[in-house]
Design a protein around this motif. Structure first.
Motif, PDB file in Angstrom:
ATOM      1  N   VAL A 197       0.848  -1.206   0.000  1.00 28.89           N
ATOM      2  CA  VAL A 197       0.000   0.000   0.000  1.00 28.89           C
ATOM      3  C   VAL A 197       0.875   1.245   0.000  1.00 28.89           C
ATOM      4  O   VAL A 197       1.868   1.329   0.732  1.00 28.89           O
ATOM      5  CB  VAL A 197      -0.928   0.018   1.233  1.00 28.89           C
ATOM      6  CG1 VAL A 197      -1.756   1.307   1.259  1.00 28.89           C
ATOM      7  CG2 VAL A 197      -1.842  -1.201   1.219  1.00 28.89           C
ATOM      8  N   ALA A 198       0.486   2.222  -0.816  1.00 26.46           N
ATOM      9  CA  ALA A 198       1.209   3.489  -0.893  1.00 26.46           C
ATOM     10  C   ALA A 198       0.240   4.650  -0.717  1.00 26.46           C
ATOM     11  O   ALA A 198      -0.939   4.543  -1.073  1.00 26.46           O
ATOM     12  CB  ALA A 198       1.939   3.619  -2.230  1.00 26.46           C
ATOM     13  N   SER A 199       0.725   5.751  -0.161  1.00 29.38           N
ATOM     14  CA  SER A 199      -0.102   6.942   0.057  1.00 29.38           C
ATOM     15  C   SER A 199       0.687   8.199  -0.268  1.00 29.38           C
ATOM     16  O   SER A 199       1.923   8.224  -0.180  1.00 29.38           O
ATOM     17  CB  SER A 199      -0.572   7.039   1.511  1.00 29.38           C
ATOM     18  OG  SER A 199      -1.446   5.997   1.839  1.00 29.38           O
ATOM     19  N   ILE A 200      -0.054   9.240  -0.619  1.00 28.60           N
ATOM     20  CA  ILE A 200       0.505  10.581  -0.823  1.00 28.60           C
ATOM     21  C   ILE A 200      -0.372  11.550  -0.043  1.00 28.60           C
ATOM     22  O   ILE A 200      -1.597  11.481  -0.144  1.00 28.60           O
ATOM     23  CB  ILE A 200       0.499  10.981  -2.312  1.00 28.60           C
ATOM     24  CG1 ILE A 200       1.199   9.927  -3.168  1.00 28.60           C
ATOM     25  CG2 ILE A 200       1.136  12.354  -2.512  1.00 28.60           C
ATOM     26  CD1 ILE A 200       0.855  10.016  -4.631  1.00 28.60           C
ATOM     27  N   VAL A 215      -4.763  15.651   3.858  1.00 30.24           N
ATOM     28  CA  VAL A 215      -5.556  14.820   2.961  1.00 30.24           C
ATOM     29  C   VAL A 215      -4.608  13.892   2.211  1.00 30.24           C
ATOM     30  O   VAL A 215      -3.473  14.265   1.902  1.00 30.24           O
ATOM     31  CB  VAL A 215      -6.381  15.688   1.977  1.00 30.24           C
ATOM     32  CG1 VAL A 215      -5.485  16.519   1.073  1.00 30.24           C
ATOM     33  CG2 VAL A 215      -7.335  14.829   1.161  1.00 30.24           C
ATOM     34  N   ALA A 216      -5.059  12.679   1.948  1.00 27.16           N
ATOM     35  CA  ALA A 216      -4.194  11.692   1.288  1.00 27.16           C
ATOM     36  C   ALA A 216      -4.982  10.814   0.329  1.00 27.16           C
ATOM     37  O   ALA A 216      -6.168  10.562   0.540  1.00 27.16           O
ATOM     38  CB  ALA A 216      -3.502  10.809   2.333  1.00 27.16           C
ATOM     39  N   VAL A 217      -4.313  10.378  -0.722  1.00 23.30           N
ATOM     40  CA  VAL A 217      -4.835   9.296  -1.554  1.00 23.30           C
ATOM     41  C   VAL A 217      -4.059   8.044  -1.192  1.00 23.30           C
ATOM     42  O   VAL A 217      -2.859   8.095  -0.916  1.00 23.30           O
ATOM     43  CB  VAL A 217      -4.706   9.574  -3.071  1.00 23.30           C
ATOM     44  CG1 VAL A 217      -5.585  10.729  -3.485  1.00 23.30           C
ATOM     45  CG2 VAL A 217      -3.263   9.821  -3.474  1.00 23.30           C
ATOM     46  N   THR A 218      -4.745   6.924  -1.162  1.00 22.38           N
ATOM     47  CA  THR A 218      -4.134   5.653  -0.770  1.00 22.38           C
ATOM     48  C   THR A 218      -4.582   4.557  -1.721  1.00 22.38           C
ATOM     49  O   THR A 218      -5.764   4.480  -2.065  1.00 22.38           O
ATOM     50  CB  THR A 218      -4.544   5.278   0.668  1.00 22.38           C
ATOM     51  OG1 THR A 218      -4.103   6.289   1.561  1.00 22.38           O
ATOM     52  CG2 THR A 218      -3.928   3.943   1.075  1.00 22.38           C
ATOM     53  N   GLY A 219      -3.630   3.731  -2.144  1.00 22.42           N
ATOM     54  CA  GLY A 219      -3.980   2.641  -3.035  1.00 22.42           C
ATOM     55  C   GLY A 219      -2.852   1.635  -3.156  1.00 22.42           C
ATOM     56  O   GLY A 219      -1.803   1.769  -2.508  1.00 22.42           O
ATOM     57  N   ALA A 220      -3.058   0.649  -3.980  1.00 20.77           N
ATOM     58  CA  ALA A 220      -2.021  -0.354  -4.213  1.00 20.77           C
ATOM     59  C   ALA A 220      -0.788   0.319  -4.794  1.00 20.77           C
ATOM     60  O   ALA A 220      -0.889   1.221  -5.621  1.00 20.77           O
ATOM     61  CB  ALA A 220      -2.543  -1.421  -5.175  1.00 20.77           C
TER      62      ALA A 220
END
Length: 254
Positions: A197-200, A215-220
C-alpha cells in the motif's frame, strides 16, 4: 453497570453554571446555586483551575470559564468545519485519482481519520472513519509531523515501531523525512505502514495558516507508482485538493 462519578458530575455542573448567567461567580454563589458545601465547591474549582478549565479573577476572586475549554471547543468545531469544507473536494479527488481518499487530524499520538471516500471502483471496502493511523509511518502522519509543532513533539516522543521492512525508525532519518516533506510540500508512504500500500498526503491550513489536518490518496503501490516512482499527477491532484480545502477555510492563496 456502574453509576456516574459524583465528582465529575459536580464539575460538569459547575462548568455549565459558569457558562450561563453572569459568567463570573464567587465561591458562595457556586456553592449555593448547586447545593454544595463551600469546601467541596472550592476543591472542585481549584482542580478545574489547575487544569485550565476555570480562571479566577485575582481582584474579585470570582471564577469564570478558562481558555482550555475554548481550545477544546475550537478543536471540536475545527474538525467538523474541516470535514464539511472537504466533502466536495475529497469526492473530486477520489473520482479523478481512482483511489481512496482520507482526511486526517492529529489525535493524541496518532492520526484520526475523520473522513474517508471509497475508491470509486465498486470493490468491497471497509469504512475507516474513526480509525487511527500512525504518525511516524503514514503519509498523513508525516505531513502533520512536518507542519504541526504539536504533532512533531508527539512523533518525537513515541516509540517508532517498524511496521514493515521499509518503516523509518531512526531519529535522524525521520527528521530528514520531515525536512524533505517541508521542502516539497507533501509526503509519501511507500509500503512503510502496510505492505503493498502506498499513500501521498499534503497539509491543510486554516485562516491563521495553522495546519489543521491533511488529505491523502491511498492505493495499491503498483497503481500509485510507475516504474518505482510516485505518479506526479497524483501528487499534483492531492496538493490541489489540499489547497482548495485550505482556501475554503480562509487560508487564501499559497
Amino acid at each position: 453497570m456502574p453509576g456516574p462519578i459524583q465528582s465529575l458530575a459536580r464539575a460538569a455542573a459547575i462548568l455549565r453554571l459558569l457558562a450561563g448567567g453572569e459568567r463570573r461567580l464567587g465561591l458562595s454563589d457556586v456553592a449555593s446555586s448547586l447545593g454544595l458545601a463551600k469546601g467541596t465547591a472550592h476543591g472542585i474549582l481549584r482542580t478545574l483551575q489547575q487544569e485550565g478549565f476555570v480562571e479566577q479573577d485575582p481582584v474579585s476572586g470570582r471564577y469564570q470559564l478558562g481558555a482550555e475549554l475554548l481550545r477544546l471547543g475550537n478543536s471540536y468545531l475545527d474538525v467538523h468545519e474541516l470535514r464539511a469544507r472537504a466533502l466536495v473536494w475529497t469526492d473530486d479527488l477520489a473520482r479523478s485519482s481512482g483511489e481512496a481518499v482520507y482526511l486526517g487530524v492529529l489525535h493524541q499520538q496518532g492520526v484520526l481519520i475523520v473522513h474517508h471516500v471509497f475508491r470509486p471502483d465498486d470493490s468491497r471496502q471497509v469504512l475507516e472513519v474513526g480509525a487511527m493511523h500512525p504518525l511516524h509511518s503514514s503519509a498523513l502522519g508525516k505531513v502533520l509531523s512536518a507542519y504541526d509543532p504539536v504533532a512533531h513533539s508527539e512523533a518525537a516522543e513515541i516509540k517508532r515501531e517498524p511496521l514493515t521492512a521499509r518503516t523509518v525508525t531512526d531519529d535522524a532519518a525521520f527528521e530528514g523525512v520531515l525536512d524533505l516533506t517541508r521542502a516539497r510540500g507533501w509526503s509519501a508512504d511507500l509500503e512503510e505502514t502496510w505492505d503493498g500500500v502506498a499513500s501521498i498526503a499534503a497539509p491543510i491550513h486554516d485562516r491563521h495558516r495553522m495546519t489543521v489536518g491533511a488529505v491523502a490518496v491511498t492505493g495499491a503501490v503498483e497503481r500509485v507508482c510507475a516504474d518505482g516512482e510516485i505518479r506526479p499527477q497524483l501528487v499534483a491532484a492531492v496538493r490541489d485538493c489540499a489547497r482548495a480545502v485550505s482556501r475554503d477555510l480562509g487560508a487564501g492563496r499559497f
